[in-house]
Design a protein around this motif. Structure first.
Motif, mmCIF file in Angstrom:
data_model
loop_
_atom_site.group_PDB
_atom_site.id
_atom_site.type_symbol
_atom_site.label_atom_id
_atom_site.label_comp_id
_atom_site.label_asym_id
_atom_site.label_seq_id
_atom_site.Cartn_x
_atom_site.Cartn_y
_atom_site.Cartn_z
ATOM 1 N N ASN A 388 0.823 -1.206 0.000
ATOM 2 C CA ASN A 388 0.000 0.000 0.000
ATOM 3 C C ASN A 388 0.860 1.260 0.000
ATOM 4 O OD1 ASN A 388 -2.840 1.166 0.413
ATOM 5 N ND2 ASN A 388 -1.731 2.083 2.105
ATOM 6 N N ALA A 389 1.979 1.240 0.741
ATOM 7 C CA ALA A 389 2.875 2.402 0.755
ATOM 8 C C ALA A 389 3.495 2.638 -0.610
ATOM 9 C CB ALA A 389 3.964 2.201 1.802
ATOM 10 N N MET A 390 3.875 1.583 -1.297
ATOM 11 C CA MET A 390 4.420 1.726 -2.649
ATOM 12 C C MET A 390 3.362 2.232 -3.617
ATOM 13 S SD MET A 390 6.721 -1.727 -3.039
ATOM 14 C CE MET A 390 7.957 -2.155 -1.807
ATOM 15 N N ARG A 391 2.149 1.733 -3.472
ATOM 16 C CA ARG A 391 1.074 2.145 -4.371
ATOM 17 C C ARG A 391 0.740 3.620 -4.221
ATOM 18 N NH1 ARG A 391 -4.189 2.724 -4.140
ATOM 19 N NH2 ARG A 391 -4.153 2.266 -1.908
ATOM 20 N N GLU A 392 0.931 4.175 -3.020
ATOM 21 C CA GLU A 392 0.624 5.581 -2.780
ATOM 22 C C GLU A 392 1.854 6.484 -2.929
ATOM 23 O OE1 GLU A 392 -1.106 5.722 1.073
ATOM 24 O OE2 GLU A 392 -3.072 5.007 0.391
ATOM 25 N N SER A 393 2.997 5.908 -3.310
ATOM 26 C CA SER A 393 4.216 6.697 -3.472
ATOM 27 C C SER A 393 4.249 7.348 -4.855
ATOM 28 C CB SER A 393 5.445 5.810 -3.276
ATOM 29 O OG SER A 393 5.563 4.888 -4.351
ATOM 30 N N SER A 394 5.368 7.985 -5.161
ATOM 31 C CA SER A 394 5.532 8.616 -6.470
ATOM 32 C C SER A 394 5.723 7.601 -7.585
ATOM 33 C CB SER A 394 6.735 9.570 -6.442
ATOM 34 O OG SER A 394 6.588 10.547 -5.436
ATOM 35 N N TYR A 395 5.968 6.348 -7.205
ATOM 36 C CA TYR A 395 6.191 5.287 -8.188
ATOM 37 C C TYR A 395 5.271 4.116 -7.869
ATOM 38 C CZ TYR A 395 10.445 8.061 -8.642
ATOM 39 O OH TYR A 395 11.336 9.102 -8.799
ATOM 40 N N PRO A 396 3.978 4.229 -8.195
ATOM 41 C CA PRO A 396 3.030 3.172 -7.819
ATOM 42 C C PRO A 396 3.293 1.830 -8.493
ATOM 43 C CG PRO A 396 1.995 4.796 -9.250
ATOM 44 C CD PRO A 396 3.311 5.354 -8.866
ATOM 45 N N TRP A 397 3.990 1.822 -9.634
ATOM 46 C CA TRP A 397 4.276 0.572 -10.320
ATOM 47 C C TRP A 397 5.140 -0.349 -9.473
ATOM 48 C CZ3 TRP A 397 9.464 -0.256 -10.909
ATOM 49 C CH2 TRP A 397 10.305 0.865 -10.882
ATOM 50 N N ARG A 398 5.891 0.212 -8.534
ATOM 51 C CA ARG A 398 6.752 -0.607 -7.694
ATOM 52 C C ARG A 398 5.948 -1.588 -6.833
ATOM 53 N NH1 ARG A 398 11.023 4.021 -5.534
ATOM 54 N NH2 ARG A 398 12.301 4.095 -7.428
ATOM 55 N N ALA A 399 4.738 -1.208 -6.462
ATOM 56 C CA ALA A 399 3.914 -2.102 -5.651
ATOM 57 C C ALA A 399 3.632 -3.396 -6.395
ATOM 58 C CB ALA A 399 2.602 -1.401 -5.277
ATOM 59 N N TYR A 400 3.305 -3.293 -7.656
ATOM 60 C CA TYR A 400 2.967 -4.473 -8.447
ATOM 61 C C TYR A 400 4.207 -5.283 -8.806
ATOM 62 C CZ TYR A 400 -1.267 -1.735 -8.618
ATOM 63 O OH TYR A 400 -2.374 -0.997 -8.255
ATOM 64 N N VAL A 401 5.323 -4.604 -9.011
ATOM 65 C CA VAL A 401 6.583 -5.318 -9.245
ATOM 66 C C VAL A 401 6.972 -6.104 -7.997
ATOM 67 C CG1 VAL A 401 9.054 -5.038 -9.692
ATOM 68 C CG2 VAL A 401 7.398 -3.704 -11.000
ATOM 69 N N TYR A 402 6.838 -5.476 -6.844
ATOM 70 C CA TYR A 402 7.153 -6.144 -5.578
ATOM 71 C C TYR A 402 6.260 -7.363 -5.368
ATOM 72 C CZ TYR A 402 7.404 -6.780 -0.480
ATOM 73 O OH TYR A 402 7.533 -7.303 0.781
ATOM 74 N N ALA A 403 4.967 -7.221 -5.646
ATOM 75 C CA ALA A 403 4.041 -8.345 -5.492
ATOM 76 C C ALA A 403 4.387 -9.473 -6.458
ATOM 77 C CB ALA A 403 2.610 -7.875 -5.714
ATOM 78 N N ILE A 404 4.720 -9.121 -7.703
ATOM 79 C CA ILE A 404 5.064 -10.148 -8.697
ATOM 80 C C ILE A 404 6.342 -10.878 -8.300
ATOM 81 C CG2 ILE A 404 5.825 -10.476 -11.082
ATOM 82 C CD1 ILE A 404 3.910 -8.210 -11.866
ATOM 83 N N ILE A 405 7.342 -10.124 -7.810
ATOM 84 C CA ILE A 405 8.597 -10.750 -7.391
ATOM 85 C C ILE A 405 8.344 -11.730 -6.247
ATOM 86 C CG2 ILE A 405 10.812 -10.321 -6.266
ATOM 87 C CD1 ILE A 405 10.966 -7.686 -7.801
ATOM 88 N N THR A 406 7.562 -11.298 -5.250
ATOM 89 C CA THR A 406 7.294 -12.154 -4.092
ATOM 90 C C THR A 406 6.557 -13.422 -4.493
ATOM 91 O OG1 THR A 406 7.180 -10.208 -2.648
ATOM 92 C CG2 THR A 406 6.234 -12.244 -1.816
ATOM 93 N N VAL A 407 5.494 -13.264 -5.272
ATOM 94 C CA VAL A 407 4.673 -14.415 -5.649
ATOM 95 C C VAL A 407 5.428 -15.345 -6.593
ATOM 96 C CG1 VAL A 407 2.584 -15.112 -6.875
ATOM 97 C CG2 VAL A 407 2.489 -13.227 -5.246
ATOM 98 N N SER A 408 6.079 -14.777 -7.606
ATOM 99 C CA SER A 408 6.751 -15.607 -8.607
ATOM 100 C C SER A 408 7.919 -16.385 -8.000
ATOM 101 C CB SER A 408 7.238 -14.750 -9.773
ATOM 102 O OG SER A 408 8.149 -13.755 -9.328
ATOM 103 N N LEU A 409 8.714 -15.726 -7.130
ATOM 104 C CA LEU A 409 9.820 -16.430 -6.487
ATOM 105 C C LEU A 409 9.316 -17.556 -5.589
ATOM 106 C CD1 LEU A 409 12.424 -13.697 -5.418
ATOM 107 C CD2 LEU A 409 12.772 -15.588 -7.009
ATOM 108 N N SER A 410 8.316 -17.262 -4.766
ATOM 109 C CA SER A 410 7.791 -18.268 -3.843
ATOM 110 C C SER A 410 7.168 -19.433 -4.593
ATOM 111 C CB SER A 410 6.748 -17.629 -2.917
ATOM 112 O OG SER A 410 7.304 -16.556 -2.201
ATOM 113 N N PHE A 411 6.386 -19.132 -5.613
ATOM 114 C CA PHE A 411 5.695 -20.191 -6.346
ATOM 115 C C PHE A 411 6.671 -21.014 -7.176
ATOM 116 C CE2 PHE A 411 3.061 -21.950 -9.761
ATOM 117 C CZ PHE A 411 2.021 -22.500 -9.028
ATOM 118 N N THR A 412 7.602 -20.365 -7.853
ATOM 119 C CA THR A 412 8.561 -21.085 -8.700
ATOM 120 C C THR A 412 9.456 -21.996 -7.878
ATOM 121 O OG1 THR A 412 8.578 -19.241 -10.273
ATOM 122 C CG2 THR A 412 10.382 -20.834 -10.422
ATOM 123 N N LEU A 413 10.023 -21.464 -6.800
ATOM 124 C CA LEU A 413 10.862 -22.297 -5.949
ATOM 125 C C LEU A 413 10.048 -23.402 -5.281
ATOM 126 C CD1 LEU A 413 13.117 -19.563 -4.294
ATOM 127 C CD2 LEU A 413 13.722 -21.147 -6.133
ATOM 128 N N GLY A 414 8.809 -23.102 -4.956
ATOM 129 C CA GLY A 414 7.936 -24.124 -4.389
ATOM 130 C C GLY A 414 7.657 -25.244 -5.371
#
Length: 426
Positions: A388-414
């Protein structure tokens, strides 16, 4: 010549101001959820001298940066980086009151352990309440996984106590603020359990359910923390309105736990509570272990849950630091990322072990570690606050990049750890 040099100097100051503001925003965004032991007063006090020197230099060259930091300190809902907090507090030149650093650590860890156990118990009760046995809203075979209600409620409460009212709680006790957010809310929510359920759906052939589970889960969690923040702001406005109409000053708090005597008393109280909780859980595990089942798994999870809280708290000090000496990618909260991904990987590995061994004692121990230690090591509430903090910052795209990195790394390694052995029939 003087005009040219003055112009160059002004341009240099402008670039410096922009860089400092950009770096500060990156740190604030990545530290929105947790900063680990850097939040302790003893840690801030021990680091204050070196930080104070750097802020003196900034104040001489760029007064705008200092004034911005001071404005954010006065704002009740702002989230500051550790350096800004240290710089602002050290200007008072007041001696630090409270426990020595070692006891300060111990007090904070004891309080986190107590609240962590309470978070595990709450998560278990929510699973039973919304699961197949009672409300039948969630299950292991649908995108509405068992831990979805606890992740949503924990994210909602994070909006209240981790964003809007965190400063107010810290005025009473900084250890209490850490215990509520890192201990209770971090243990109430779990990312590893969410990821594991999506892995199991994909193994059973329901890839589309797994993808929808991540998308729906992320949307509901993001909405929950936004709803929590907005309702907390409304409650704050209502309280302030009532205080103004009654002519009372609600900002004065006389119960601040700041002296060493009060802090030691609180620490001993929570130490007794923790000893009682661990003693009761240990006795129940001993009584239920030979029978197996969910009761033995729950009490064992309560015993090992605080270990996950402590590990995540220590990892959280990496948030806002970036990579290497240059501090690259400061906007990524690496502490939270490492905690969530590592917990998801160990969760998948233990699930593979449980499928391979498959006996009562192994199931009890493995499930207890998964639900307790790994459930507390990973967190959705902190992840939601950072998103939420990233989404409300000057660079909201970072929130979605962060979510994709977290999910993709966890799921792929899993997939590599869990799914391949299952497909091969190991």
């Amino acid at each position: 010549m003087n005009s040219t040099s003055s112009s160059i100097r002004r341009r240099s100051m402008s670039i410096s101001s922009h860089t400092s503001h950009h770096d500060g925003e990156c740190e604030r965004v990545s530290e929105a959820g947790d900063i680990g032991d850097r939040a302790l007063p003893s840690r801030r006090f021990s680091e204050s001298s070196s930080t104070h020197f750097s802020f003196d230099n900034i104040s001489e060259e760029n007064g705008a940066v200092v004034s911005t930091a001071q404005e954010e300190i006065m704002h009740p809902n702002s989230t500051l980086s550790t350096g800004e907090i240290v710089g602002s507090e050290d200007t008072n030149h007041e001696p630090r009151r409270g426990l020595p650093e070692l006891l300060d650590y111990a007090s904070c860890m004891v309080q986190m352990a107590v609240f962590g156990i309470l978070g595990v118990l709450t998560r278990y009760l929510l699973q039973k309440l919304f699961g197949p046995g009672v409300a039948s809203v969630t299950s292991n075979q649908t995108i509405l996984y068992l831990d979805l209600p606890s992740n949503m409620i924990g994210s909602f409460l994070m909006g209240w106590f981790g964003v809007v009212f965190k400063v107010d709680i810290s005025r009473v006790s900084e250890h209490l603020a850490i215990a509520i957010t890192t201990g209770y809310l971090g243990s109430l929510t779990t990312f590893s359990g969410w990821n594991q359920k999506m892995l199991e759906l994909s193994v059973s052939g329901h890839w589309h359910f797994a993808a929808l589970g991540f998308l729906v889960g992320l949307f509901l969690v993001a909405f929950s923390i936004i709803f929590g923040i907005e309702t907390a702001k409304g409650f704050r406005w209502l309280v302030n309105k009532l205080n103004m109409s009654c002519g009372s000053d609600g900002s004065k708090i006389n119960c601040k736990v700041d002296s060493s005597g009060r802090q030691l008393t609180v620490m001993m109280m929570f130490l007794v509570i923790l000893a009682i909780l661990w003693g009761v859980c240990g006795a129940l595990v001993k009584a239920e272990f030979k029978h197996g089942g969910s009761a033995a798994e729950l009490w064992f999870a309560c015993m090992v849950g605080p270990i996950g809280v402590w590990i995540r708290w220590f990892l959280a000090r990496l948030n806002g630091c970036g990579l290497g000496k240059a501090g690259l990618l400061k906007w990524i909260p690496f502490g939270t990322l490492i905690a969530n991904v590592s917990a998801a990987c160990v969760m998948a590995a233990l699930a593979t072990v449980k499928d391979a061994v498959h006996n009562r004692d192994c199931d009890t121990v493995v499930t207890g570690i998964q639900f307790g230690l790994l459930g507390c090591l990973s967190t959705v509430s902190t992840f939601a606050a950072e998103f939420n903090a990233m989404r409300e910052s000057s660079y909201p795209w970072r929130a979605y990049v962060y979510a994709i990195i977290t999910v993709s790394l966890s799921f792929t390694l899993g997939i590599l750890i869990y799914c391949i052995p299952v497909w091969k029939g190991v």
